[in-house]
Design a protein around this motif. Sequence first.
Motif, mmCIF file in Angstrom:
data_model
loop_
_atom_site.group_PDB
_atom_site.id
_atom_site.type_symbol
_atom_site.label_atom_id
_atom_site.label_comp_id
_atom_site.label_asym_id
_atom_site.label_seq_id
_atom_site.Cartn_x
_atom_site.Cartn_y
_atom_site.Cartn_z
ATOM 1 N N SER A 152 0.816 -1.214 0.000
ATOM 2 C CA SER A 152 0.000 0.000 0.000
ATOM 3 C C SER A 152 0.850 1.265 0.000
ATOM 4 O O SER A 152 0.320 2.373 0.045
ATOM 5 C CB SER A 152 -0.925 0.012 1.226
ATOM 6 O OG SER A 152 -1.867 -1.037 1.142
ATOM 7 N N GLY A 153 2.171 1.080 -0.005
ATOM 8 C CA GLY A 153 3.059 2.240 -0.013
ATOM 9 C C GLY A 153 3.459 2.751 1.355
ATOM 10 O O GLY A 153 4.098 3.793 1.469
ATOM 11 N N LYS A 154 3.094 2.018 2.412
ATOM 12 C CA LYS A 154 3.426 2.450 3.773
ATOM 13 C C LYS A 154 4.847 2.036 4.119
ATOM 14 O O LYS A 154 5.205 0.859 3.995
ATOM 15 C CB LYS A 154 2.456 1.832 4.779
ATOM 16 C CG LYS A 154 2.702 2.283 6.216
ATOM 17 C CD LYS A 154 1.668 1.700 7.177
ATOM 18 C CE LYS A 154 1.905 2.197 8.594
ATOM 19 N NZ LYS A 154 0.887 1.712 9.542
ATOM 20 N N PRO A 155 5.686 2.979 4.578
ATOM 21 C CA PRO A 155 7.053 2.618 4.946
ATOM 22 C C PRO A 155 7.104 1.836 6.251
ATOM 23 O O PRO A 155 6.320 2.065 7.165
ATOM 24 C CB PRO A 155 7.743 3.985 5.090
ATOM 25 C CG PRO A 155 6.656 4.926 5.442
ATOM 26 C CD PRO A 155 5.431 4.428 4.717
ATOM 27 N N TYR A 156 8.046 0.894 6.300
ATOM 28 C CA TYR A 156 8.237 0.111 7.521
ATOM 29 C C TYR A 156 9.698 -0.325 7.590
ATOM 30 O O TYR A 156 10.420 -0.309 6.585
ATOM 31 C CB TYR A 156 7.306 -1.103 7.561
ATOM 32 C CG TYR A 156 7.636 -2.173 6.547
ATOM 33 C CD1 TYR A 156 8.432 -3.282 6.895
ATOM 34 C CD2 TYR A 156 7.173 -2.098 5.233
ATOM 35 C CE1 TYR A 156 8.735 -4.263 5.967
ATOM 36 C CE2 TYR A 156 7.476 -3.079 4.310
ATOM 37 C CZ TYR A 156 8.252 -4.159 4.679
ATOM 38 O OH TYR A 156 8.565 -5.119 3.755
ATOM 39 N N LEU A 157 10.131 -0.721 8.777
ATOM 40 C CA LEU A 157 11.490 -1.197 8.982
ATOM 41 C C LEU A 157 11.464 -2.714 9.109
ATOM 42 O O LEU A 157 10.794 -3.253 9.984
ATOM 43 C CB LEU A 157 12.099 -0.570 10.234
ATOM 44 C CG LEU A 157 12.105 0.963 10.281
ATOM 45 C CD1 LEU A 157 12.772 1.448 11.559
ATOM 46 C CD2 LEU A 157 12.805 1.547 9.057
ATOM 47 N N SER A 158 12.196 -3.396 8.249
ATOM 48 C CA SER A 158 12.179 -4.854 8.279
ATOM 49 C C SER A 158 13.139 -5.429 9.314
ATOM 50 O O SER A 158 13.000 -6.598 9.693
ATOM 51 C CB SER A 158 12.522 -5.415 6.890
ATOM 52 O OG SER A 158 13.867 -5.130 6.560
ATOM 53 N N ASN A 159 14.103 -4.638 9.773
ATOM 54 C CA ASN A 159 15.083 -5.166 10.722
ATOM 55 C C ASN A 159 15.104 -4.424 12.059
ATOM 56 O O ASN A 159 16.022 -4.575 12.846
ATOM 57 C CB ASN A 159 16.488 -5.160 10.102
ATOM 58 C CG ASN A 159 16.963 -3.771 9.709
ATOM 59 O OD1 ASN A 159 16.161 -2.881 9.456
ATOM 60 N ND2 ASN A 159 18.270 -3.587 9.657
ATOM 61 N N PHE A 160 14.096 -3.608 12.309
ATOM 62 C CA PHE A 160 13.901 -2.954 13.602
ATOM 63 C C PHE A 160 12.418 -3.036 13.948
ATOM 64 O O PHE A 160 11.563 -3.026 13.058
ATOM 65 C CB PHE A 160 14.334 -1.484 13.567
ATOM 66 C CG PHE A 160 15.827 -1.281 13.559
ATOM 67 C CD1 PHE A 160 16.536 -1.148 14.746
ATOM 68 C CD2 PHE A 160 16.522 -1.221 12.357
ATOM 69 C CE1 PHE A 160 17.903 -0.955 14.744
ATOM 70 C CE2 PHE A 160 17.894 -1.030 12.339
ATOM 71 C CZ PHE A 160 18.594 -0.900 13.531
ATOM 72 N N PRO A 161 12.074 -3.074 15.238
ATOM 73 C CA PRO A 161 10.667 -3.195 15.629
ATOM 74 C C PRO A 161 9.904 -1.874 15.621
ATOM 75 O O PRO A 161 8.701 -1.850 15.861
ATOM 76 C CB PRO A 161 10.756 -3.756 17.054
ATOM 77 C CG PRO A 161 12.034 -3.181 17.583
ATOM 78 C CD PRO A 161 12.979 -3.175 16.412
ATOM 79 N N HIS A 162 10.574 -0.768 15.354
ATOM 80 C CA HIS A 162 9.961 0.555 15.440
ATOM 81 C C HIS A 162 8.902 0.780 14.353
ATOM 82 O O HIS A 162 8.991 0.249 13.248
ATOM 83 C CB HIS A 162 11.023 1.639 15.298
ATOM 84 C CG HIS A 162 12.102 1.581 16.332
ATOM 85 N ND1 HIS A 162 12.980 0.517 16.430
ATOM 86 C CD2 HIS A 162 12.468 2.460 17.299
ATOM 87 C CE1 HIS A 162 13.830 0.740 17.417
ATOM 88 N NE2 HIS A 162 13.545 1.900 17.964
ATOM 89 N N TYR A 163 7.922 1.599 14.691
ATOM 90 C CA TYR A 163 6.941 2.105 13.724
ATOM 91 C C TYR A 163 7.445 3.451 13.219
ATOM 92 O O TYR A 163 7.994 4.250 13.989
ATOM 93 C CB TYR A 163 5.573 2.290 14.383
ATOM 94 C CG TYR A 163 4.947 1.026 14.927
ATOM 95 C CD1 TYR A 163 4.054 0.287 14.163
ATOM 96 C CD2 TYR A 163 5.242 0.584 16.219
ATOM 97 C CE1 TYR A 163 3.461 -0.871 14.671
ATOM 98 C CE2 TYR A 163 4.657 -0.575 16.730
ATOM 99 C CZ TYR A 163 3.775 -1.290 15.953
ATOM 100 O OH TYR A 163 3.192 -2.421 16.452
ATOM 101 N N ILE A 164 7.228 3.731 11.931
ATOM 102 C CA ILE A 164 7.706 4.994 11.376
ATOM 103 C C ILE A 164 6.661 5.624 10.461
ATOM 104 O O ILE A 164 5.755 4.965 9.963
ATOM 105 C CB ILE A 164 9.017 4.813 10.583
ATOM 106 C CG1 ILE A 164 8.782 3.920 9.344
ATOM 107 C CG2 ILE A 164 10.116 4.243 11.479
ATOM 108 C CD1 ILE A 164 9.963 3.896 8.388
ATOM 109 N N SER A 165 6.821 6.932 10.254
ATOM 110 C CA SER A 165 6.039 7.654 9.263
ATOM 111 C C SER A 165 6.932 8.749 8.692
ATOM 112 O O SER A 165 7.682 9.392 9.437
ATOM 113 C CB SER A 165 4.771 8.267 9.877
ATOM 114 O OG SER A 165 3.990 8.905 8.877
#
Length: 217
Positions: free
Chosen positions: A77-90
């Motif tokens: 859907s185009g939402k950024p995410y971190l694959s190697n950290f548990p953090h949520y980002i925007s």
Amino acid sequence: MALAYHKEIDPYTSFAIWKIEESADELLAQLQLKEHERTYLDSLVNGKRNMHWLSTRVLLRRMMDTDEYIDCRVDSSGKPYLSNFPHYISLSHSYEYAAVMVSKNKAVGIDIELIKDKIERIASKFMSAEELEFIEEKQRIEHLYVCWCAKEAVYKLHGKKNVSFVENIELKPFHYEGKGSFPAKLDVGSTHKEFTVHYEKFDEYMIGFVSDDTNEE
């Protein structure tokens, strides 16, 4: 790149605004990019898109405060995410500024926009008739930008494409004061959530940000 503003929301959540002052090469030198990222970067037309992509990633690295590689990807859907950290980002950007919001325990959304009169022409495309009624004429443009940034922030937090700003995101009436918060509701499919959206005017820009406090771990 100069830190223009940093705000700690709670011990686990914060956002920062940076003024983009470097060249693309200077930004690139601060990143650890894999082949798929370089391929994507090469596909962008040199200019604002290129600079915005680089600057949000540099700011993300500063906020994460790590020497490790940060694998920042986007989902279907185009939402950024971190694959190697548990953090949520925007991530967000507008003209000469980049914005990044990070949380260790809940979904977040942020939007930054340069304030321009043109928003008046599209107000009915993202605001319902009921919402337009509470817009104050004295500071109409700023009030509309708060609403746009708020809905964009909620949209980014949700991270799905099946959202109508008019039909699925409802803003409760509020008075524009340059900085504040107000309730918002997301109602789409099986998702029914209420949020407190915050906003601040920064220079000639408007910032809207939100976190999913029901999602705290």
